[in-house]
Write an enzyme that holds these catalytic residues in place. Sequence first.
Site, PDB file in Angstrom:
ATOM      1  N   SER A  95      -2.362  -7.674  -3.552  1.00 34.50           N
ATOM      2  CA  SER A  95      -2.226  -9.116  -3.847  1.00 34.50           C
ATOM      3  C   SER A  95      -0.960  -9.695  -3.218  1.00 34.50           C
ATOM      4  O   SER A  95      -0.017 -10.051  -3.942  1.00 34.50           O
ATOM      5  CB  SER A  95      -2.269  -9.360  -5.359  1.00 34.50           C
ATOM      6  N   SER A 154       0.850  -1.182   0.000  1.00 36.88           N
ATOM      7  CA  SER A 154       0.000   0.000   0.000  1.00 36.88           C
ATOM      8  C   SER A 154       0.891   1.239   0.000  1.00 36.88           C
ATOM      9  O   SER A 154       1.844   1.325   0.773  1.00 36.88           O
ATOM     10  CB  SER A 154      -0.898  -0.006   1.244  1.00 36.88           C
ATOM     11  N   GLY A 155       0.602   2.171  -0.886  1.00 35.79           N
ATOM     12  CA  GLY A 155       1.412   3.381  -0.977  1.00 35.79           C
ATOM     13  C   GLY A 155       2.619   3.241  -1.878  1.00 35.79           C
ATOM     14  O   GLY A 155       3.400   4.181  -2.016  1.00 35.79           O
TER      15      GLY A 155
END
Length: 610
Positions: free
Chosen positions: A119, A47-48
């Site tokens: 994922s 994330s990010g």
Amino acid sequence: MDAWDPDVVKATNVYLQPHHVSRSKRGQVLGQRTGFRGCTLWFTGLSGAGKTTISMGLEEYLCSKGIPAYSLDGDNIRHGLNKNLGFSHEDREENIRRIGEVARLFADSGVVAITSFISPFKKDREQARQVHMDQGLKFYEIFIDTPLSICEKRDVKGLYKKARQGLIKGFTGIDSGYEKPECPDLTIKTDGLSVDEAVQCVIELLQEEEILPMTCGDAVKELMVDENKVDEVKAEAETLPSVEINKLDLQWVQVLGEGWATPLNGFMRERQYLQCLHFGCLLDGGLTNQSIPMVLPVSTEDKERLSTCTSLALKYEGKCVAVIRQPEFFPHRKEERCCRQFGTSNQEHPYIKMIYEAGDWLVGGDLEVIEKVRWNDGLDQYRLSPLELRQKFKQMGADAVFAFQLRNPVHNGHALLMQDTKRRLHERGYKKPVLLLHPLGGWTKADDVPLDVRMKQHNAILEDRVLDPDSTVLAIFPSPMMYAGPTEVQWHAKSRMCTGANFYIVGRDPAGMPHPDGGKDLYDATHGRKVLTMAPGLTQLEIVPFRVAAYNTKFGRMDFYDPENKADFLFISGTKMRGLARSGEEPPNGFMSPRAWKILSDYYQSLAKQ
């Protein structure tokens, strides 16, 4: 048994129905660039990491090139299709299984499916790959390799902070693992890369895999001889049969050599010439806007002398400047060319006159320009190539480039339009928009202001800070002017895309002129702007329409015309401006920078003395 066991089949009495439309047929009807290009680009990373930013930028880029693409974003999917899934291990598996199947359908339809999901588990990503392989579809795993420390520093959504505080459980990278891809098809390290650079990494992969044509990339195709081979090619050129070219031809050699006409490999062969003349585009390898012919006329005598050559040299004033490989000769049908390019074959039109005076044959072929064309007129430092301009913009930290082409002196009405464009780009969130002030530097008709005078005038505008010199690049565009109206305007816009410009200011009656027979203008003054908004192959470039400016007598400055207060406005035409300059009179205060006006006035008064 897990709640979402992918191996369990609950649907019975269902049968696969074969499609009547083949993938190749879909490829013919889907998008501007024919050919089946359906595949899935699977972005994975923390994330990010930048997955969504790059995937959205890639989607925008592909669509601008006529390639249908769709970005399937993790958060977006969880708002709809997968809103009934949480973040347990089982739900995460089902989340990826579903999106893998959806991506497969998109790819099968001929669309480039772009997925951006964390994922985190290798098994799930491999399952998504397998469902594509089972259907003969291409699947590319793209690892956005951004260190956890940088992702936490970005933390746009504030999720890492919440995870560290224990407010979010099972957060990937904090208290839930991420299995890095072992052999991804592409790894992108975003630290130090711009979004555009990351997008081009993906484009290069797709070109290597022959998903995209080479013309779909953002690369500039320079036709310059490698500096290590200059002496070799120069020596060879001296031994080749040659043809002498004129100054106009050399300007086109410079345009082609520096890559302004990407993806052309040289002067047009007949197939390219016909595509340009009849469709305004190049069609081989995908659609590319090319509205004006780039051709080299030769005489019948030269054609007969050179027709069996495999290579020939081009000489300017006796010096070898370029080599044409595998030349192809074809008839120069002048009336047809002029009627299609200019809408007239009137030989009082100055460029048409030159066409009719040129040779009766055209020669095309792969061009090798031996050395950078230099004119030694004191202005060569302004003749920056597309690649040089890109580097300049990068050094300036530009996040948007807006181009303004001109062949006339700049008055404060022009400046107002450029200032207003910059203001609006700031309002849209751009931090460092840069203006490319790009006067045309090739051939112009006799009554236009000469290039050296215009450059002095433009520099005075910058020195007087009418335009911000810190966010403006003044450079010369080497193309000749053809005065072909809306047809030529497309060339002016398309060529600026090579510099990285993403906004283009189009003026009133661009590339226009009075009708050769006198009276009305040859082209409708508004058609250039209208055509640019519709032209194929230019969708990557946002067109900034010209707003009419006039002298506001109430405020003593150039202002955008307000028809509600038309009595307050004074229109100063080009004819009026030239008359004032010739007579030594001053224009209204605020019409033009005083120093810029003096340069213009001195020039016109010097003509009067002559």
